[in-house]
Design an enzyme around this catalytic site. Structure first.
Site, PDB file in Angstrom:
ATOM      1  N   HIS A   1       1.085  -9.172   4.636  1.00 34.98           N
ATOM      2  CA  HIS A   1      -0.086  -8.306   4.484  1.00 34.98           C
ATOM      3  C   HIS A   1      -0.541  -8.382   3.020  1.00 34.98           C
ATOM      4  O   HIS A   1      -0.466  -7.411   2.277  1.00 34.98           O
ATOM      5  CB  HIS A   1       0.266  -6.870   4.907  1.00 34.98           C
TER       6      HIS A   1
ATOM      7  N   GLU B   1      -5.566   1.886  -1.398  1.00 37.55           N
ATOM      8  CA  GLU B   1      -6.580   1.184  -0.599  1.00 37.55           C
ATOM      9  C   GLU B   1      -7.190   0.033  -1.425  1.00 37.55           C
ATOM     10  O   GLU B   1      -8.369   0.022  -1.742  1.00 37.55           O
ATOM     11  CB  GLU B   1      -7.621   2.195  -0.104  1.00 37.55           C
ATOM     12  N   TRP B   2      -6.328  -0.889  -1.830  1.00 38.41           N
ATOM     13  CA  TRP B   2      -6.743  -2.120  -2.502  1.00 38.41           C
ATOM     14  C   TRP B   2      -7.721  -1.843  -3.643  1.00 38.41           C
ATOM     15  O   TRP B   2      -7.404  -1.040  -4.494  1.00 38.41           O
ATOM     16  CB  TRP B   2      -7.285  -3.122  -1.467  1.00 38.41           C
TER      17      TRP B   2
ATOM     18  N   ASN C   1      -7.880  -5.823  14.272  1.00 39.69           N
ATOM     19  CA  ASN C   1      -8.164  -4.750  13.326  1.00 39.69           C
ATOM     20  C   ASN C   1      -9.666  -4.538  13.360  1.00 39.69           C
ATOM     21  O   ASN C   1     -10.433  -5.467  13.070  1.00 39.69           O
ATOM     22  CB  ASN C   1      -7.756  -5.162  11.903  1.00 39.69           C
TER      23      ASN C   1
ATOM     24  N   ASN D   1      -1.835 -10.710   8.444  1.00 37.91           N
ATOM     25  CA  ASN D   1      -2.815  -9.639   8.579  1.00 37.91           C
ATOM     26  C   ASN D   1      -4.162 -10.074   8.017  1.00 37.91           C
ATOM     27  O   ASN D   1      -4.252 -10.524   6.868  1.00 37.91           O
ATOM     28  CB  ASN D   1      -2.350  -8.401   7.801  1.00 37.91           C
ATOM     29  N   GLU D   2      -5.199  -9.937   8.813  1.00 36.97           N
ATOM     30  CA  GLU D   2      -6.578 -10.139   8.357  1.00 36.97           C
ATOM     31  C   GLU D   2      -6.729 -11.352   7.443  1.00 36.97           C
ATOM     32  O   GLU D   2      -7.094 -11.219   6.268  1.00 36.97           O
ATOM     33  CB  GLU D   2      -7.109  -8.877   7.660  1.00 36.97           C
TER      34      GLU D   2
ATOM     35  N   PHE E   1      -7.591   7.266   4.291  1.00 37.53           N
ATOM     36  CA  PHE E   1      -7.558   6.878   5.706  1.00 37.53           C
ATOM     37  C   PHE E   1      -6.450   7.618   6.464  1.00 37.53           C
ATOM     38  O   PHE E   1      -6.332   7.485   7.671  1.00 37.53           O
ATOM     39  CB  PHE E   1      -7.244   5.379   5.836  1.00 37.53           C
TER      40      PHE E   1
ATOM     41  N   ARG F   1       3.728  -0.033  13.119  1.00 36.88           N
ATOM     42  CA  ARG F   1       3.434  -1.345  12.547  1.00 36.88           C
ATOM     43  C   ARG F   1       3.544  -1.258  11.029  1.00 36.88           C
ATOM     44  O   ARG F   1       2.864  -0.435  10.409  1.00 36.88           O
ATOM     45  CB  ARG F   1       2.010  -1.773  12.951  1.00 36.88           C
TER      46      ARG F   1
ATOM     47  N   GLN G   1       0.805  -1.219   0.000  1.00 34.16           N
ATOM     48  CA  GLN G   1       0.000   0.000   0.000  1.00 34.16           C
ATOM     49  C   GLN G   1       0.844   1.279   0.000  1.00 34.16           C
ATOM     50  O   GLN G   1       0.352   2.336  -0.382  1.00 34.16           O
ATOM     51  CB  GLN G   1      -0.941  -0.005   1.206  1.00 34.16           C
TER      52      GLN G   1
ATOM     53  N   GLU H   1      -5.171  -2.171  14.119  1.00 33.73           N
ATOM     54  CA  GLU H   1      -5.701  -1.206  13.135  1.00 33.73           C
ATOM     55  C   GLU H   1      -7.019  -0.656  13.626  1.00 33.73           C
ATOM     56  O   GLU H   1      -7.856  -1.414  14.151  1.00 33.73           O
ATOM     57  CB  GLU H   1      -5.997  -1.872  11.779  1.00 33.73           C
TER      58      GLU H   1
ATOM     59  N   TYR I   1     -13.062  -1.743  12.725  1.00 32.73           N
ATOM     60  CA  TYR I   1     -13.546  -0.492  12.137  1.00 32.73           C
ATOM     61  C   TYR I   1     -15.020  -0.194  12.395  1.00 32.73           C
ATOM     62  O   TYR I   1     -15.407   0.951  12.489  1.00 32.73           O
ATOM     63  CB  TYR I   1     -13.322  -0.511  10.612  1.00 32.73           C
TER      64      TYR I   1
ATOM     65  N   TRP J   1      -4.808   3.200  11.815  1.00 29.64           N
ATOM     66  CA  TRP J   1      -4.720   3.003  10.371  1.00 29.64           C
ATOM     67  C   TRP J   1      -5.179   4.289   9.713  1.00 29.64           C
ATOM     68  O   TRP J   1      -6.351   4.600   9.813  1.00 29.64           O
ATOM     69  CB  TRP J   1      -5.599   1.840   9.886  1.00 29.64           C
TER      70      TRP J   1
HETATM   71  C1  NOJ Z   1      -7.681  -3.534   6.545  1.00 27.25           C
HETATM   72  C2  NOJ Z   1      -6.328  -3.798   5.980  1.00 27.25           C
HETATM   73  O1  NOJ Z   1      -5.470  -4.503   6.812  1.00 27.25           O
HETATM   74  C3  NOJ Z   1      -5.680  -2.566   5.392  1.00 27.25           C
HETATM   75  O2  NOJ Z   1      -4.759  -3.000   4.453  1.00 27.25           O
HETATM   76  C4  NOJ Z   1      -6.741  -1.661   4.805  1.00 27.25           C
HETATM   77  O3  NOJ Z   1      -6.188  -0.616   4.099  1.00 27.25           O
HETATM   78  C5  NOJ Z   1      -7.594  -1.135   5.944  1.00 27.25           C
HETATM   79  N1  NOJ Z   1      -8.100  -2.227   6.745  1.00 27.25           N
HETATM   80  C6  NOJ Z   1      -8.742  -0.252   5.503  1.00 27.25           C
HETATM   81  O4  NOJ Z   1      -9.588  -0.923   4.648  1.00 27.25           O
END
Ligand code: NOJ
Length: 451
Positions: A117, A413-414, A286, A159-160, A422, A73, A16, A359, A288, A406
């Site tokens: 990640h 952002e993927w 993580n 990660n996640e 963010f 991190r 990222q 996060e 949100y 985060w």
């Molecule tokens: C989850 C992910 O770990 C991170 O890569 C992503 O950018 C944020 N949350 C926000 O979507």
């Protein structure tokens, strides 16, 4: 633990922010490939330049230091260290992370390193559907412990994993882009084994420090006190956080998953169970957003039936938006109290294992510099979520050890490309200048007042 040992940090990930994807001997990752598929990324972009952190990391470390953070991190790019996934080590990759780690330490910032990640080397054939990938991850992890373990004492394996498995192998949303209702269970299984292999190497090697995992979870508040709603909430949490965490304590998937899925859920062998049980020193979270959960189909038109993606039939939980909650630019409801409840749920289920919030943060629409500097929504989000985290720590006695916002700066952002912001710092692909936002100063004050 004394107050000053609490870790205040920011979090990022390699793909990222780094850019320089064809520099320094880096190999290709599944995200490089995925981004090239037409229609995958909202703005057609990719991480090839991203924030150009590979060249500007010193500036970035300075920004972290000026915030008053004592932790950072970040993730290592597996294909930067092992361009082919296995085999030959890339010395330039090692050298880059050495420079970054040394610069952090010079600034009094403790590195918290995530080994994976999402940027899987393209060469790992069949990705997480293949047990060989888990084995290869163990080897890669050892290379990282050997190279950096003298200075890095806080590690996270994955990660996640929920996103890797469900979005990558279930919903065709993330790389490698597969749609299937069964494969996420296979991918998840191999991810958990990968965690196990890495921790086995860590412990056998006698490296100093601690190792854990960063799992994600939303809170699911029971809609009513009706037993069906209570169980739906519990089921949703077990299918989310429990899926990737229970095996690290019991060697088994959560009971509510096992009873619903039966033979569809893979099993760990006796040796694998032994390897997994007790394989985490701390839990990363993580987090949100939150929603209501119900066991009954919603009656009113405003309700949505959204399970955890393609696995919603398996879970059979109805998710209902929390009325009146403001939404971030990701369309995620802002529900600060959900974080406190979730921390308590985790603490209770996993016997007060130390937790880090690895996060938490807010995407806000920021079309220009002015709006970024006045990011009221993000400032409030951080104040309110952190206040709830502190209640969990101080009043409920959850063993919370740290908080990582985060994210440091706007980044790739993927699937949203560069269209979701963010960051505490503005960074656009056009200019790459680092411009601290209002929330940068808000977070700085929070750290100062809590430090
Ligand atoms: C989850 C992910 O770990 C991170 O890569 C992503 O950018 C944020 N949350 C926000 O979507």
């Amino acid at each position: 633990m004394s107050k000053s040992h609490f870790i205040w940090g920011t979090a990022t990930s390699s793909y990222q922010i780094e850019g320089a994807v064809r520099e320094g001997g880096r190999g290709v990752s599944i995200w490089d490939t995925f981004c090239q598929e037409p229609g995958r990324i909202l703005d057609g972009s990719d991480g090839s330049v991203a924030c150009d952190h590979y060249h500007r990391f010193q500036e970035d470390v300075k920004l972290i230091a000026d915030l008053g953070c004592n932790g950072y991190r970040f993730s290592l790019s597996w294909p930067r260290i092992l361009p082919d996934g296995t085999g030959k080590i890339n010395p330039e990759g090692i050298a880059f992370y050495n420079r970054l780690i040394d610069t952090l330490l010079e600034h009094g910032i403790t590195p918290f390193v995530t080994l994976y990640h999402w940027d899987l080397p393209q060469n790992c054939k069949y990705g997480w559907l293949n047990r060989e990938t888990a084995k290869a991850f163990g080897e890669y992890a050892k290379i990282c412990f050997d190279a950096f373990g003298d200075r890095v004492h806080n590690w996270m394996t994955l990660n996640e994993s929920w996103c890797s498995a469900v979005l990558g192998y279930g919903l065709d949303v993330f790389a490698p882009g597969i749609q299937d209702s069964h494969l996420p269970y296979i991918a998840a299984h191999n991810l958990l084994l990968a965690h196990g292999f890495a921790v086995q190497k860590f412990r056998a090697g006698g490296y100093p420090g601690e190792i854990g995992i960063a799992n994600n979870c939303d809170w699911r508040e029971p809609l009513t006190c009706d037993p069906q709603d209570l169980e739906a909430s519990e089921r949703a949490l077990q299918f989310f956080y429990g899926w990737y965490t229970d095996p690290l304590f019991t060697g088994e998937y959560p009971e509510l998953m096992r009873s619903r899925l039966g033979k569809r859920l893979p099993e760990f062998s006796a040796d694998e169970k032994k390897m997994l049980i007790g394989s985490t020193d701390f839990l990363g979270l993580n987090h949100y957003t939150s929603s209501y959960a119900s066991g009954y189909p919603p009656q009113n038109a405003g309700s949505e039936v959204v399970g955890n993606g393609g696995l919603s039939d398996d879970q059979d939980v109805y998710l209902i938006p929390i009325p009146g909650a403001e939404k971030t630019d990701m369309n995620w409801a802002i529900v600060p109290w959900g974080l406190r409840k979730l921390l308590n749920w985790i603490a209770k289920r996993y016997k007060n294992t130390p937790i880090y919030i690895t996060e938490n943060g807010c995407a806000a629409p920021e079309p220009d510099e002015e709006s970024a500097k006045n990011d009221i929504m993000r400032q409030k989000y951080l104040r309110d979520y952190i206040a709830e985290a502190m209640k969990a720590k101080n009043e409920d006695k959850v063993d919370l050890r740290g908080y990582f916002c985060w994210t440091l700066m706007d980044n790739f952002e993927w699937t949203s490309g560069y269209m979701r912001h963010f960051g505490l710092v503005r960074c656009t692909p056009e200019k790459l200048d680092r411009i601290p936002k209002g929330s940068y100063y808000t977070y700085k004050n929070i750290i100062k007042n809590n430090g």
